[in-house]
Design a protein around this motif. Structure first.
Motif, PDB file in Angstrom:
ATOM      1  N   LEU A  93      40.008  44.091  36.653  1.00 18.25           N
ATOM      2  CA  LEU A  93      40.393  42.696  36.872  1.00 18.25           C
ATOM      3  C   LEU A  93      39.317  41.860  37.555  1.00 18.25           C
ATOM      4  O   LEU A  93      39.553  40.692  37.855  1.00 18.25           O
ATOM      5  CB  LEU A  93      41.679  42.635  37.706  1.00 18.25           C
ATOM      6  CG  LEU A  93      42.932  43.233  37.063  1.00 18.25           C
ATOM      7  CD1 LEU A  93      44.060  43.307  38.090  1.00 18.25           C
ATOM      8  CD2 LEU A  93      43.366  42.400  35.866  1.00 18.25           C
ATOM      9  N   PHE A  94      38.153  42.434  37.821  1.00 21.50           N
ATOM     10  CA  PHE A  94      37.048  41.790  38.527  1.00 21.50           C
ATOM     11  C   PHE A  94      37.407  41.526  39.981  1.00 21.50           C
ATOM     12  O   PHE A  94      36.621  41.806  40.879  1.00 21.50           O
ATOM     13  CB  PHE A  94      36.640  40.476  37.849  1.00 21.50           C
ATOM     14  CG  PHE A  94      35.325  39.945  38.357  1.00 21.50           C
ATOM     15  CD1 PHE A  94      34.131  40.432  37.856  1.00 21.50           C
ATOM     16  CD2 PHE A  94      35.270  38.972  39.342  1.00 21.50           C
ATOM     17  CE1 PHE A  94      32.915  39.961  38.322  1.00 21.50           C
ATOM     18  CE2 PHE A  94      34.076  38.495  39.822  1.00 21.50           C
ATOM     19  CZ  PHE A  94      32.887  39.002  39.306  1.00 21.50           C
ATOM     20  N   VAL A  95      38.620  40.960  40.236  1.00 24.87           N
ATOM     21  CA  VAL A  95      39.095  40.746  41.602  1.00 24.87           C
ATOM     22  C   VAL A  95      40.142  41.811  41.925  1.00 24.87           C
ATOM     23  O   VAL A  95      40.628  42.514  41.038  1.00 24.87           O
ATOM     24  CB  VAL A  95      39.713  39.342  41.761  1.00 24.87           C
ATOM     25  CG1 VAL A  95      38.674  38.271  41.532  1.00 24.87           C
ATOM     26  CG2 VAL A  95      40.881  39.165  40.802  1.00 24.87           C
ATOM     27  N   LEU A 148      44.196  38.437  42.972  1.00 22.88           N
ATOM     28  CA  LEU A 148      44.807  37.981  41.727  1.00 22.88           C
ATOM     29  C   LEU A 148      46.136  37.269  42.021  1.00 22.88           C
ATOM     30  O   LEU A 148      46.447  36.239  41.398  1.00 22.88           O
ATOM     31  CB  LEU A 148      45.036  39.162  40.787  1.00 22.88           C
ATOM     32  CG  LEU A 148      45.570  38.808  39.392  1.00 22.88           C
ATOM     33  CD1 LEU A 148      44.512  38.059  38.595  1.00 22.88           C
ATOM     34  CD2 LEU A 148      45.989  40.070  38.637  1.00 22.88           C
ATOM     35  N   GLU A 149      46.909  37.803  42.962  1.00 22.53           N
ATOM     36  CA  GLU A 149      48.166  37.170  43.318  1.00 22.53           C
ATOM     37  C   GLU A 149      47.921  35.808  43.966  1.00 22.53           C
ATOM     38  O   GLU A 149      48.680  34.848  43.742  1.00 22.53           O
ATOM     39  CB  GLU A 149      48.946  38.077  44.284  1.00 22.53           C
ATOM     40  CG  GLU A 149      50.370  37.611  44.554  1.00 22.53           C
ATOM     41  CD  GLU A 149      51.210  37.540  43.287  1.00 22.53           C
ATOM     42  OE1 GLU A 149      52.073  36.642  43.221  1.00 22.53           O
ATOM     43  OE2 GLU A 149      50.997  38.381  42.377  1.00 22.53           O
ATOM     44  N   GLU A 150      46.835  35.691  44.752  1.00 20.67           N
ATOM     45  CA  GLU A 150      46.481  34.407  45.362  1.00 20.67           C
ATOM     46  C   GLU A 150      46.134  33.378  44.286  1.00 20.67           C
ATOM     47  O   GLU A 150      46.502  32.198  44.391  1.00 20.67           O
ATOM     48  CB  GLU A 150      45.293  34.597  46.313  1.00 20.67           C
ATOM     49  CG  GLU A 150      44.889  33.342  47.062  1.00 20.67           C
ATOM     50  CD  GLU A 150      43.706  33.575  47.993  1.00 20.67           C
ATOM     51  OE1 GLU A 150      43.125  32.569  48.474  1.00 20.67           O
ATOM     52  OE2 GLU A 150      43.367  34.753  48.242  1.00 20.67           O
ATOM     53  N   ILE A 151      45.439  33.836  43.245  1.00 19.65           N
ATOM     54  CA  ILE A 151      45.096  32.941  42.129  1.00 19.65           C
ATOM     55  C   ILE A 151      46.369  32.502  41.406  1.00 19.65           C
ATOM     56  O   ILE A 151      46.526  31.331  41.041  1.00 19.65           O
ATOM     57  CB  ILE A 151      44.137  33.644  41.157  1.00 19.65           C
ATOM     58  CG1 ILE A 151      42.816  33.985  41.857  1.00 19.65           C
ATOM     59  CG2 ILE A 151      43.868  32.769  39.930  1.00 19.65           C
ATOM     60  CD1 ILE A 151      41.879  34.859  41.026  1.00 19.65           C
ATOM     61  N   ARG A 152      47.301  33.443  41.206  1.00 17.03           N
ATOM     62  CA  ARG A 152      48.551  33.119  40.526  1.00 17.03           C
ATOM     63  C   ARG A 152      49.333  32.053  41.311  1.00 17.03           C
ATOM     64  O   ARG A 152      49.873  31.107  40.732  1.00 17.03           O
ATOM     65  CB  ARG A 152      49.396  34.384  40.368  1.00 17.03           C
ATOM     66  CG  ARG A 152      50.585  34.206  39.406  1.00 17.03           C
ATOM     67  CD  ARG A 152      51.604  35.329  39.569  1.00 17.03           C
ATOM     68  NE  ARG A 152      50.988  36.634  39.704  1.00 17.03           N
ATOM     69  CZ  ARG A 152      50.603  37.403  38.676  1.00 17.03           C
ATOM     70  NH1 ARG A 152      50.770  36.968  37.442  1.00 17.03           N
ATOM     71  NH2 ARG A 152      50.076  38.596  38.906  1.00 17.03           N
ATOM     72  N   ILE A 182      42.799  39.638  32.783  1.00 21.30           N
ATOM     73  CA  ILE A 182      43.186  38.559  33.691  1.00 21.30           C
ATOM     74  C   ILE A 182      44.086  37.561  32.973  1.00 21.30           C
ATOM     75  O   ILE A 182      45.085  37.081  33.536  1.00 21.30           O
ATOM     76  CB  ILE A 182      41.936  37.856  34.262  1.00 21.30           C
ATOM     77  CG1 ILE A 182      41.087  38.839  35.083  1.00 21.30           C
ATOM     78  CG2 ILE A 182      42.338  36.677  35.149  1.00 21.30           C
ATOM     79  CD1 ILE A 182      39.746  38.289  35.510  1.00 21.30           C
ATOM     80  N   GLU A 183      43.756  37.229  31.720  1.00 21.73           N
ATOM     81  CA  GLU A 183      44.599  36.307  30.951  1.00 21.73           C
ATOM     82  C   GLU A 183      45.998  36.877  30.768  1.00 21.73           C
ATOM     83  O   GLU A 183      46.999  36.148  30.843  1.00 21.73           O
ATOM     84  CB  GLU A 183      43.962  36.010  29.594  1.00 21.73           C
ATOM     85  CG  GLU A 183      42.806  35.040  29.664  1.00 21.73           C
ATOM     86  CD  GLU A 183      42.315  34.636  28.286  1.00 21.73           C
ATOM     87  OE1 GLU A 183      42.753  35.259  27.289  1.00 21.73           O
ATOM     88  OE2 GLU A 183      41.497  33.706  28.199  1.00 21.73           O
ATOM     89  N   ARG A 184      46.079  38.170  30.527  1.00 24.64           N
ATOM     90  CA  ARG A 184      47.381  38.809  30.331  1.00 24.64           C
ATOM     91  C   ARG A 184      48.206  38.742  31.619  1.00 24.64           C
ATOM     92  O   ARG A 184      49.421  38.532  31.585  1.00 24.64           O
ATOM     93  CB  ARG A 184      47.185  40.260  29.899  1.00 24.64           C
ATOM     94  CG  ARG A 184      48.504  40.979  29.568  1.00 24.64           C
ATOM     95  CD  ARG A 184      48.258  42.408  29.140  1.00 24.64           C
ATOM     96  NE  ARG A 184      47.561  42.469  27.866  1.00 24.64           N
ATOM     97  CZ  ARG A 184      46.395  43.088  27.673  1.00 24.64           C
ATOM     98  NH1 ARG A 184      45.793  43.692  28.687  1.00 24.64           N
ATOM     99  NH2 ARG A 184      45.840  43.121  26.487  1.00 24.64           N
ATOM    100  N   GLU A 185      47.530  38.885  32.769  1.00 27.24           N
ATOM    101  CA  GLU A 185      48.241  38.844  34.048  1.00 27.24           C
ATOM    102  C   GLU A 185      48.657  37.428  34.425  1.00 27.24           C
ATOM    103  O   GLU A 185      49.757  37.210  34.943  1.00 27.24           O
ATOM    104  CB  GLU A 185      47.353  39.431  35.154  1.00 27.24           C
ATOM    105  CG  GLU A 185      47.071  40.921  35.021  1.00 27.24           C
ATOM    106  CD  GLU A 185      48.285  41.775  35.378  1.00 27.24           C
ATOM    107  OE1 GLU A 185      49.185  41.251  36.080  1.00 27.24           O
ATOM    108  OE2 GLU A 185      48.327  42.938  34.949  1.00 27.24           O
ATOM    109  N   LEU A 186      47.783  36.460  34.182  1.00 33.21           N
ATOM    110  CA  LEU A 186      48.044  35.091  34.634  1.00 33.21           C
ATOM    111  C   LEU A 186      48.703  34.220  33.576  1.00 33.21           C
ATOM    112  O   LEU A 186      49.221  33.145  33.887  1.00 33.21           O
ATOM    113  CB  LEU A 186      46.728  34.430  35.081  1.00 33.21           C
ATOM    114  CG  LEU A 186      45.986  35.092  36.241  1.00 33.21           C
ATOM    115  CD1 LEU A 186      44.678  34.355  36.523  1.00 33.21           C
ATOM    116  CD2 LEU A 186      46.860  35.127  37.493  1.00 33.21           C
TER     117      LEU A 186
END
Length: 438
Positions: free
Chosen positions: A57-59, A64-68, A93-97
């Motif tokens: 996920l790079f991060v 990732l949750e902070e970005i979401r 990342i696209e799949r997660e966000l």
């Protein structure tokens, strides 16, 4: 459409991480400039630090949750990373966000696509985009994973992806062929200039250093210039007059940037060759930029990549009006100009710039005094036609003593064309000039 990806918009969530490795570090301020230059609206800036990127996920999951959360709170439409992501990282990342994700390379490509105006520029951008896209094709075909066996349900499966890859390779090959023709046309124009022995100068430098503004004031042109990154993409060539040197060719080129994607360097090789074949590089530096020394290193690095590292260079420290510095010329130990401080926007210091060019290019100027008899009036007329006669005196015996100043190449071509030597014309050069051309 070929790609089934989430719709993108302009409300952007920016992500910037600091890494321990200097090679992986990026400039956060420059990142914001890139986003605004692309037409994005930064609504949140997520920062963090890691020893190394996460392979998936790079991060990290927490970041990732902070970005979401930032996406939801700010109604973000796209997430932009100030780093190069692998195809799998972008996909994950696209799949997660569940929103569009773009890395630094994709962002720069988008800016280039907006700036390209000429046919050649558009071809170069398309080539770079296709090369970047070729590693990300699989994400456009996830709908094929849902195919099952059975009557009426059997589909092309992976063969469809291979078909598209083959079409993509064919398009890349076609564009490369067309760019090769452009390169040949440029080569012909350059050979014509070299036959005419007109010096070629190329303006290079970090993006947004003021290259196009300087080009416009020097050539009275109207090349697009703005306070944004990559305002200039398509190269522009103009002829200008420089003091005693005469006409020179001046080329405005695309700006450089740290970690310029290799695909862009390759795709824009035809354009960057204007710098690689120049007789002199005009390296424009934003002297008000606190990162100017690092920017200079990045420009030198790209010049080395395109084979222009050994070309003579004159540095132009632009935007002196922003730091309240008087225009001036700096010289090396031999008295040769190496740096000019000026303000292109206010046209301050341009006379000093022309003086520096005249001194650098004037090393090939011939100064001599010759004597012509009354029967050599045709030679006198030719020299006047070359605008080479600075002074003329009549001797007691009826001969004429002419003081000449012209390019050394023009002088040698004149002698050869007329079938005479310097001795025949009783040529006398100043001592310093005689030593220079011995």
């Amino acid at each position: 459409m070929l790609f089934e990806r989430p719709n993108s918009g302009e409300r952007a969530i920016l992500v910037h991480l600091d890494f321990h490795s200097e090679d992986e570090r990026e400039d956060s301020d420059e990142f914001v400039q890139l986003v605004t230059s692309a037409g994005g609206d930064p609504v949140a800036f997520i920062t963090g630090s890691r020893k190394r990127p996460d392979a998936r996920l790079f991060v990290g999951t927490g970041k990732l949750e902070e970005i979401r959360e930032a996406l939801i709170a700010n109604e973000g439409e796209i997430v932009l990373f100030n780093h190069a992501l692998s195809p799998s990282q972008e996909r994950n990342i696209e799949r997660e966000l569940q929103c569009r994700v773009l890395d630094r390379t994709g962002l720069i490509l988008d800016i280039f696509a907006q700036r390209a105006n000429t046919h050649e520029g558009k071809l170069q951008v398309e080539l770079a985009q296709l090369q970047h896209m070729s590693t990300r094709l699989v994400r456009g075909w996830t709908h094929l994973e849902r195919q099952k066996g059975g009557i009426g349900l059997r589909g092309p499966g992976e063969s469809q992806l291979e078909t598209d890859r083959r079409l993509l390779r064919a398009r890349i090959t076609s564009i490369q062929g067309r760019l090769q023709k452009v390169r040949k046309q440029r080569d012909q124009a350059r050979r014509a200039r070299r036959r005419a022995e007109i010096p070629a100068l190329s303006i290079v430098g970090y993006t947004n250093a003021g290259k196009s503004t300087l080009f416009n004031v020097l050539t009275a042109s109207h090349v697009y210039a703005a306070d944004q990154l990559f305002a200039t993409l398509d190269p522009t060539v103009r002829r200008i007059q420089v003091g005693d040197v005469g006409p020179v060719i001046l080329a405005d080129t695309v700006g450089f940037i740290r970690h310029l994607p290799h695909k862009l360097v390759e795709a824009f090789r035809a354009t960057l060759e204007e710098a690689a074949i120049a007789d002199l590089l005009i390296h424009v530096v934003d002297c008000a930029d606190p990162e100017r020394q690092d920017n200079i290193k990045q420009v030198v690095k790209v010049l080395a990549e395109i084979g222009a590292a050994d070309i003579p260079m004159l540095e132009v420290y632009n935007k002196t009006d922003l730091i309240d510095v008087e225009p001036r010329i700096e010289r090396n130990d031999m008295g040769i100009p190496v740096r000019v401080w000026l303000s292109a926007r206010d046209s301050q210091g341009l006379a000093l710039f022309h003086q520096a060019l005249t001194e650098i290019l004037g090393n090939e100027i011939c100064e001599t005094t010759i004597t012509l008899t009354a029967a050599q009036g045709r030679l006198r007329a030719r020299l006047y036609g070359l605008d080479a006669v600075m002074d003329e005196q009549l001797n007691d015996d009826g001969s004429q003593r002419l003081t000449l100043r012209l390019m050394e190449s023009d002088w040698q071509r004149f002698l050869s064309g007329e079938g005479v030597s310097e001795a025949d014309l009783q040529s006398t050069r100043p001592v310093s000039t005689q030593e220079e051309f011995c």
